[in-house]
Design a protein around this motif. Structure first.
Motif, PDB file in Angstrom:
ATOM      1  N   UNK A  71       1.415  -0.646   0.222  1.00 51.70           N
ATOM      2  CA  UNK A  71      -0.030  -0.349  -0.265  1.00 51.70           C
ATOM      3  C   UNK A  71       1.033   1.216   0.120  1.00 51.70           C
ATOM      4  N   UNK A  72       2.007   0.842   0.765  1.00 54.10           N
ATOM      5  CA  UNK A  72       3.235   2.815   0.478  1.00 54.10           C
ATOM      6  C   UNK A  72       3.612   2.838  -0.679  1.00 54.10           C
ATOM      7  N   UNK A  73       4.261   1.179  -1.083  1.00 63.06           N
ATOM      8  CA  UNK A  73       4.097   1.830  -2.357  1.00 63.06           C
ATOM      9  C   UNK A  73       3.200   2.384  -3.393  1.00 63.06           C
ATOM     10  N   UNK A  74       1.929   1.274  -3.296  1.00 64.30           N
ATOM     11  CA  UNK A  74       0.832   1.872  -3.999  1.00 64.30           C
ATOM     12  C   UNK A  74       1.014   3.236  -4.268  1.00 64.30           C
ATOM     13  N   UNK A  75       1.033   3.825  -2.531  1.00 63.92           N
ATOM     14  CA  UNK A  75       0.961   5.285  -2.442  1.00 63.92           C
ATOM     15  C   UNK A  75       2.145   6.034  -3.189  1.00 63.92           C
ATOM     16  N   UNK A  76       2.950   5.738  -2.846  1.00 64.39           N
ATOM     17  CA  UNK A  76       3.997   6.366  -3.705  1.00 64.39           C
ATOM     18  C   UNK A  76       3.824   6.311  -5.111  1.00 64.39           C
ATOM     19  N   UNK A  77       4.040   5.356  -5.979  1.00 68.71           N
ATOM     20  CA  UNK A  77       3.599   5.345  -6.950  1.00 68.71           C
ATOM     21  C   UNK A  77       2.771   5.986  -7.747  1.00 68.71           C
ATOM     22  N   UNK A  78       1.396   6.402  -7.342  1.00 69.76           N
ATOM     23  CA  UNK A  78       0.145   7.060  -7.873  1.00 69.76           C
ATOM     24  C   UNK A  78      -0.219   7.889  -7.582  1.00 69.76           C
ATOM     25  N   UNK A  79       0.460   8.117  -6.092  1.00 72.14           N
ATOM     26  CA  UNK A  79      -0.171   9.284  -4.835  1.00 72.14           C
ATOM     27  C   UNK A  79      -1.927   9.356  -5.409  1.00 72.14           C
ATOM     28  N   UNK A  80      -2.434   7.786  -4.587  1.00 76.92           N
ATOM     29  CA  UNK A  80      -3.492   7.900  -4.804  1.00 76.92           C
ATOM     30  C   UNK A  80      -3.400   7.333  -3.307  1.00 76.92           C
ATOM     31  N   UNK A  81      -4.964   8.032  -2.657  1.00 76.77           N
ATOM     32  CA  UNK A  81      -5.670   6.838  -1.289  1.00 76.77           C
ATOM     33  C   UNK A  81      -6.756   6.859  -1.773  1.00 76.77           C
ATOM     34  N   UNK A  82      -7.519   5.851  -1.947  1.00 74.21           N
ATOM     35  CA  UNK A  82      -8.432   5.946  -2.945  1.00 74.21           C
ATOM     36  C   UNK A  82      -9.739   6.485  -1.777  1.00 74.21           C
ATOM     37  N   UNK A  83     -10.241   6.384  -2.119  1.00 73.05           N
ATOM     38  CA  UNK A  83     -11.890   7.282  -2.219  1.00 73.05           C
ATOM     39  C   UNK A  83     -13.010   6.432  -1.807  1.00 73.05           C
ATOM     40  N   UNK A  84     -13.697   6.120  -0.649  1.00 76.87           N
ATOM     41  CA  UNK A  84     -14.821   4.592  -0.376  1.00 76.87           C
ATOM     42  C   UNK A  84     -15.909   5.396  -0.317  1.00 76.87           C
TER      43      UNK A  84
ATOM     44  N   UNK B 170       3.926   9.621  12.532  1.00 76.14           N
ATOM     45  CA  UNK B 170       4.169   8.131  10.837  1.00 76.14           C
ATOM     46  C   UNK B 170       3.147   8.641   9.644  1.00 76.14           C
ATOM     47  N   UNK B 171       2.035   8.988   9.718  1.00 77.14           N
ATOM     48  CA  UNK B 171       1.264   9.105   8.446  1.00 77.14           C
ATOM     49  C   UNK B 171       1.387  10.298   7.929  1.00 77.14           C
ATOM     50  N   UNK B 172       1.608  11.391   9.405  1.00 70.75           N
ATOM     51  CA  UNK B 172       1.639  12.385   8.226  1.00 70.75           C
ATOM     52  C   UNK B 172       3.508  12.727   7.172  1.00 70.75           C
ATOM     53  N   UNK B 173       4.220  12.369   8.346  1.00 71.67           N
ATOM     54  CA  UNK B 173       5.375  12.360   7.813  1.00 71.67           C
ATOM     55  C   UNK B 173       5.883  11.916   6.243  1.00 71.67           C
ATOM     56  N   UNK B 174       4.475  10.382   5.999  1.00 68.10           N
ATOM     57  CA  UNK B 174       4.882   9.572   4.853  1.00 68.10           C
ATOM     58  C   UNK B 174       3.924  10.326   3.954  1.00 68.10           C
ATOM     59  N   UNK B 175       2.913  10.387   4.249  1.00 72.93           N
ATOM     60  CA  UNK B 175       1.661  11.381   4.019  1.00 72.93           C
ATOM     61  C   UNK B 175       1.827  13.052   2.962  1.00 72.93           C
ATOM     62  N   UNK B 176       3.160  13.418   3.933  1.00 77.09           N
ATOM     63  CA  UNK B 176       3.224  14.905   3.801  1.00 77.09           C
ATOM     64  C   UNK B 176       2.700  15.756   4.526  1.00 77.09           C
ATOM     65  N   UNK B 177       0.926  15.778   5.016  1.00 73.66           N
ATOM     66  CA  UNK B 177      -0.024  16.042   4.755  1.00 73.66           C
ATOM     67  C   UNK B 177      -1.369  15.401   5.737  1.00 73.66           C
ATOM     68  N   UNK B 178      -1.856  16.055   6.017  1.00 74.81           N
ATOM     69  CA  UNK B 178      -3.047  14.781   6.709  1.00 74.81           C
ATOM     70  C   UNK B 178      -3.145  14.254   5.941  1.00 74.81           C
ATOM     71  N   UNK B 179      -2.980  12.440   5.787  1.00 74.26           N
ATOM     72  CA  UNK B 179      -3.322  11.539   4.522  1.00 74.26           C
ATOM     73  C   UNK B 179      -5.666  11.629   4.403  1.00 74.26           C
ATOM     74  N   UNK B 180      -6.276  12.470   5.652  1.00 76.38           N
ATOM     75  CA  UNK B 180      -7.511  12.120   5.539  1.00 76.38           C
ATOM     76  C   UNK B 180      -7.519  13.509   4.745  1.00 76.38           C
ATOM     77  N   UNK B 181      -7.324  13.771   3.073  1.00 73.24           N
ATOM     78  CA  UNK B 181      -7.298  15.524   3.727  1.00 73.24           C
ATOM     79  C   UNK B 181      -8.888  15.644   2.688  1.00 73.24           C
ATOM     80  N   UNK B 182      -9.257  16.168   3.026  1.00 71.16           N
ATOM     81  CA  UNK B 182     -10.895  16.890   1.752  1.00 71.16           C
ATOM     82  C   UNK B 182     -10.646  17.694   1.108  1.00 71.16           C
ATOM     83  N   UNK B 183     -11.761  18.302   0.610  1.00 76.23           N
ATOM     84  CA  UNK B 183     -11.839  19.108  -0.291  1.00 76.23           C
ATOM     85  C   UNK B 183     -11.566  18.746  -1.475  1.00 76.23           C
ATOM     86  N   UNK B 184     -12.293  18.964  -2.454  1.00 75.93           N
ATOM     87  CA  UNK B 184     -12.144  19.025  -3.921  1.00 75.93           C
ATOM     88  C   UNK B 184     -11.136  19.458  -4.921  1.00 75.93           C
TER      89      UNK B 184
END
Length: 317
Positions: free
Chosen positions: A203-216, A266-280
């Motif tokens: 999952x970490x590799x997927x995010x680093x490759x795609x920059x997608x944290x999938x929306x449900x 650790x999450x903030x450091x990996x994503x570089x922001x709040x991983x549950x980012x909101x707004x369009x």
């Protein structure tokens, strides 16, 4: 003036506590916030319009909008997002060791439109070389929105709503993807295994490759309410965001957590922001990817635009 009474149904998320407990108020709204689990909530909203607003399936919402069904409108607050790798299971000892081994196989899904199914199908296609046409997809629920798939996409529905886990153990499917972990896995029976054994690494590799944290799920509101009172969209959005902000601030202190290790840093450091980012603005890439996946999987009779999915006064959030 009296406040507008609205009933909203969501799952029981920790960051909604400030809203549930009244520490965050929704401007102009007397809010009745119900806790209803996803399957029941989606069905009640889809069949009966039971709530004024609710957390809703992104997959079903996009399919509905592409078919011209617009009685719901979303705001760009996304209560649930998750990677799909953790929810892909196979039979233990099946000999399947990588996604490409599933070519020609049968994979169980709750529904073809299901949001987790949507993101996993897209993930398997783009990151692991398993096109959606190379699998027979076996579902055990009716779709929220009826539609016709291309003839080269194979979908079968099992009779009687049989559980996917039982189908997997009986050898009637080769893998399953659903949001609830199999009981056999939770109880450590050793009869099922993860397709991705080190799912967090994948999952970490997927995010680093795609920059997608999938929306449900987004929050959706009945269009009739927004037509009459368009301010409701921004009022709800701001209240949900404030509830999440207050909760994250509270949980930033380790002594308040019931975990030994605080992974928020650790999450903030990996994503570089709040991983549950909101707004369009922050989520445009993620929404565009969801639309692309749905289009490639034959779910949309027309290609959707990002803006049309969200209430007009929330598109600049």
């Amino acid at each position: 003036m009296s406040k507008l009474k609205l009933t909203i149904a969501c799952d029981e998320y920790d960051y909604l506590r400030p809203l549930r407990e009244g520490r965050v108020q929704v401007e102009g709204i007397d809010l009745n916030l119900l806790t209803v689990e996803s399957g029941i909530r989606h069905q009640r909203m889809n069949l009966h319009g039971e709530y004024d607003a609710c957390e809703y399936s992104m997959g079903s919402y996009m399919v509905a909008r592409a078919h011209g069904i617009d009685w719901l409108q979303a705001i760009p607050f996304f209560p649930r997002r998750m990677f799909g790798h953790s929810f892909c299971f196979i039979r233990a000892g099946s000999g399947i060791t990588r996604p490409s081994d599933l070519k020609g196989s049968r994979i169980g899904l709750l529904g073809y439109q299901n949001s987790l199914a949507l993101i996993v199908k897209g993930m398997l296609m783009h990151s692991y070389g398993l096109p959606v046409t190379d699998v027979t997809w076996v579902t055990n629920r009716d779709e929220r929105v009826s539609g016709r798939l291309p003839p080269n996409i194979k979908v079968e529905q099992v009779e009687g709503g049989r559980r996917l886990e039982h189908l997997l153990l009986a050898g009637e499917i080769d893998a399953l993807v659903e949001p609830d972990l199999p009981e056999a896995w939770l109880h450590g029976k050793g009869t099922v295994a993860r397709l991705f054994p080190d799912c967090e690494k994948e999952e970490r590799a997927y995010y680093e490759r795609t920059r997608i944290f999938p929306i449900m799920h987004p929050i959706v509101v009945k269009k009739e309410i927004l037509d009459r009172d368009p301010w409701v969209a921004t009022s709800l959005y701001e209240a949900f965001v404030e509830s999440k902000r207050q909760y994250r601030k509270l949980m930033a202190q380790p002594h308040r957590l019931s975990f030994v290790w605080n992974k928020l840093e650790e999450e903030r450091q990996f994503f570089g922001k709040d991983p549950f980012y909101q707004g369009l603005r922050e989520n445009r890439h993620d929404v565009e990817t969801m639309i692309q996946f749905a289009d490639e999987q034959g779910m949309l009779p027309r290609r959707l635009g990002v803006e049309e999915l969200f209430a007009a006064n929330t598109r600049e959030t």
